[in-house]
Design a protein around this motif. Structure first.
Motif, PDB file in Angstrom:
ATOM      1  N   ARG A 134       0.833  -1.208   0.000  1.00 19.13           N
ATOM      2  CA  ARG A 134       0.000   0.000   0.000  1.00 19.13           C
ATOM      3  C   ARG A 134       0.866   1.256   0.000  1.00 19.13           C
ATOM      4  N   ILE A 135       2.014   1.200   0.652  1.00 17.18           N
ATOM      5  CA  ILE A 135       2.947   2.328   0.625  1.00 17.18           C
ATOM      6  C   ILE A 135       3.494   2.513  -0.789  1.00 17.18           C
ATOM      7  N   THR A 136       3.893   1.410  -1.416  1.00 12.25           N
ATOM      8  CA  THR A 136       4.427   1.479  -2.784  1.00 12.25           C
ATOM      9  C   THR A 136       3.391   2.027  -3.747  1.00 12.25           C
ATOM     10  N   SER A 137       2.148   1.582  -3.601  1.00 12.79           N
ATOM     11  CA  SER A 137       1.073   2.058  -4.469  1.00 12.79           C
ATOM     12  C   SER A 137       0.881   3.566  -4.333  1.00 12.79           C
TER      13      SER A 137
ATOM     14  N   ILE B 149       1.816   7.888   5.746  1.00 13.44           N
ATOM     15  CA  ILE B 149       1.187   7.444   6.992  1.00 13.44           C
ATOM     16  C   ILE B 149       0.561   8.612   7.737  1.00 13.44           C
ATOM     17  N   SER B 150       1.253   9.742   7.749  1.00 13.35           N
ATOM     18  CA  SER B 150       0.737  10.924   8.451  1.00 13.35           C
ATOM     19  C   SER B 150      -0.512  11.469   7.783  1.00 13.35           C
ATOM     20  N   SER B 151      -0.502  11.492   6.460  1.00 15.32           N
ATOM     21  CA  SER B 151      -1.650  12.019   5.729  1.00 15.32           C
ATOM     22  C   SER B 151      -2.892  11.155   5.922  1.00 15.32           C
ATOM     23  N   SER B 152      -2.725   9.842   5.837  1.00 18.54           N
ATOM     24  CA  SER B 152      -3.886   8.964   6.016  1.00 18.54           C
ATOM     25  C   SER B 152      -4.429   9.058   7.435  1.00 18.54           C
TER      26      SER B 152
ATOM     27  N   CYS C 161      -5.952   3.790   6.292  1.00 15.92           N
ATOM     28  CA  CYS C 161      -4.505   3.857   6.528  1.00 15.92           C
ATOM     29  C   CYS C 161      -3.784   2.673   5.877  1.00 15.92           C
ATOM     30  N   GLU C 162      -2.487   2.821   5.683  1.00 12.28           N
ATOM     31  CA  GLU C 162      -1.695   1.828   4.945  1.00 12.28           C
ATOM     32  C   GLU C 162      -1.197   0.727   5.891  1.00 12.28           C
ATOM     33  N   VAL C 163      -2.125   0.118   6.583  1.00 12.32           N
ATOM     34  CA  VAL C 163      -1.793  -0.912   7.569  1.00 12.32           C
ATOM     35  C   VAL C 163      -2.616  -2.161   7.298  1.00 12.32           C
ATOM     36  N   GLY C 164      -2.193  -3.274   7.916  1.00 12.50           N
ATOM     37  CA  GLY C 164      -2.909  -4.526   7.679  1.00 12.50           C
ATOM     38  C   GLY C 164      -2.895  -5.434   8.887  1.00 12.50           C
TER      39      GLY C 164
END
Length: 409
Positions: free
Chosen positions: A229-232, A252-255, A397-400
């Motif tokens: 998700r970070i790469t995307s 991460i901060s923006s999301s 957010c870019e987490v899973g």
């Protein structure tokens, strides 16, 4: 200044503030599998080397008429073994913690390993750092290492400059403990005078107090960051939108700012990266807060453009809230420790999980997040959420994957 085999130095103005006085020590817990006895011997021997070079770790906090600020008094000359032993938990057997405990229970059970709030240390005999190693009651051959330093003398950067040295055989690095108040005052050169005044204004402080007293119960979530998700997100920028790149922290901060719908998202920054008079070897709370408004923070490109624009960082693209809005607007806070962390590996042991240890019930009057490395090769985020739910964080957010199903249920 020296007095009766002690060196006494005044702390920074910010370190003597009511805000810092009310904070527990900066603390992490790291779970391992391996030989606890051998690891304990190694860590204690290394701690002795570190404290002999950085005797302020065996210091205490005092307040008297000789200075307007709280002062740090620490041993002068050669340190005795007793000074070292003061840092070690006196009764580790009383601590019963395990890697399958819920996060709030983990903090509760580890409480005696955590340095007390700064205000509770002033003019008391207790020292400002503490190291504890205890068995993991849920895992055979498992143990936990808890390290804590008073927030009145340490920011996250200082904390990890000491903590990282526990896990290496390299020569110990000495940190400069004498404070640089003139350099710390240059925080306004970075964050801007208007942002600095807003952060210390009556309506903003009242907003925080309101959140602490009347806000919803804080819920704690911990997730690994999803690299795909970070790469995307980075590929979507790809040199367009006026920036060459965006960082993982921008994303991460923006999301986080978006999911919390923050009017103001405060991003903690290390002043050592911005103020030339503060060096990498200066210990203390040399940190500032950039106040990103929603027009800037809700897009990672906006955050990156602000960082590229020079000083003071133009984090807000429109005027900060006036009195009435400042009293009620949504504010969040994000801090990243990942750049400060180095290897926490112990020979012959497997590092299972590394976590910041906070009092979620009391410490967060607003939505907050901490970015860190939960394992040597895995970036993670802990969210202390008051206004958003787990599903919101996972979708936005870019987490899973959850850090631990038992700890973060």
């Amino acid at each position: 200044m020296q007095s009766n085999s002690e060196t006494i130095i005044p702390l920074l103005d910010e370190e003597s503030s009511m805000f810092i006085k009310g904070e527990n020590g900066i603390t992490t817990i790291t779970f391992y599998k391996g030989d606890k006895g051998k690891a304990t011997d190694t860590i204690r021997a290394r701690l002795k080397e570190i404290v002999k070079v950085n005797p302020w770790l065996a210091g205490r906090l005092i307040k008297n008429k000789k200075h307007k600020n709280v002062q740090l008094a620490y041993p002068s000359g050669t340190l005795s073994d007793e000074h070292i032993h003061q840092i070690l938990h006196p009764h580790p057997a009383t601590i019963k913690i395990g890697s399958e405990m819920g996060y709030e229970e983990l903090f509760k059970q580890a409480k005696s390993a955590i340095i007390e709030k700064g205000g509770q240390l002033i003019n008391k005999p207790g020292v400002i750092s503490r190291l504890t190693i205890v068995p993991d009651i849920h895992t055979e051959n498992g143990f936990a290492l808890i390290f804590s330093i008073s927030h009145m003398v340490s920011d996250g950067y200082t904390y990890y400059r000491i903590f990282n040295q526990l896990f290496t055989s390299e020569p110990v690095e000495q940190l400069e403990v004498k404070r640089k108040q003139d350099a710390a005052n240059k925080v306004t050169d970075v964050v801007g005078q208007k942002s600095f005044k807003f952060f210390h204004s009556a309506p903003f402080v009242m907003n925080m107090i309101k959140g602490a007293l009347f806000g919803k119960k804080t819920k704690c979530y911990g997730f690994y960051v999803e690299p795909d998700r970070i790469t995307s997100a980075k590929n979507q920028v790809n040199g367009h939108s006026g920036v060459e790149y965006i960082s993982t922290n921008d994303i991460i901060s923006s999301s986080f700012a978006k999911v919390t719908d923050s009017r103001i998202c405060i991003m903690a920054v290390n002043l050592r990266s911005w103020v030339k008079d503060i060096s990498r070897n200066d210990a203390g709370n040399y940190a500032g807060g950039l106040l990103f408004d929603n027009d800037t923070s809700h897009n990672p490109v906006g955050i990156r453009k602000a960082f590229q624009a020079g000083l003071p960082v133009p984090a807000a693209s429109r005027p900060l809230p006036k009195f009435g809005e400042a009293l009620r607007c949504k504010v969040s806070l994000i801090s990243s420790w990942s750049d400060f962390q180095e290897s926490h590996d112990l020979e012959g042991c497997e590092q299972v999980l590394h976590l910041p240890l906070y009092d979620a019930k009391q410490a967060f009057p607003l939505d907050s997040a901490v970015v860190f490395r939960a394992k040597p090769d895995k970036l993670a985020v802990m969210y202390f959420a008051k206004t958003v739910e787990r599903e919101d964080l996972l979708s936005t957010c870019e987490v899973g994957e959850t850090l631990s199903e038992k700890t973060f249920m």
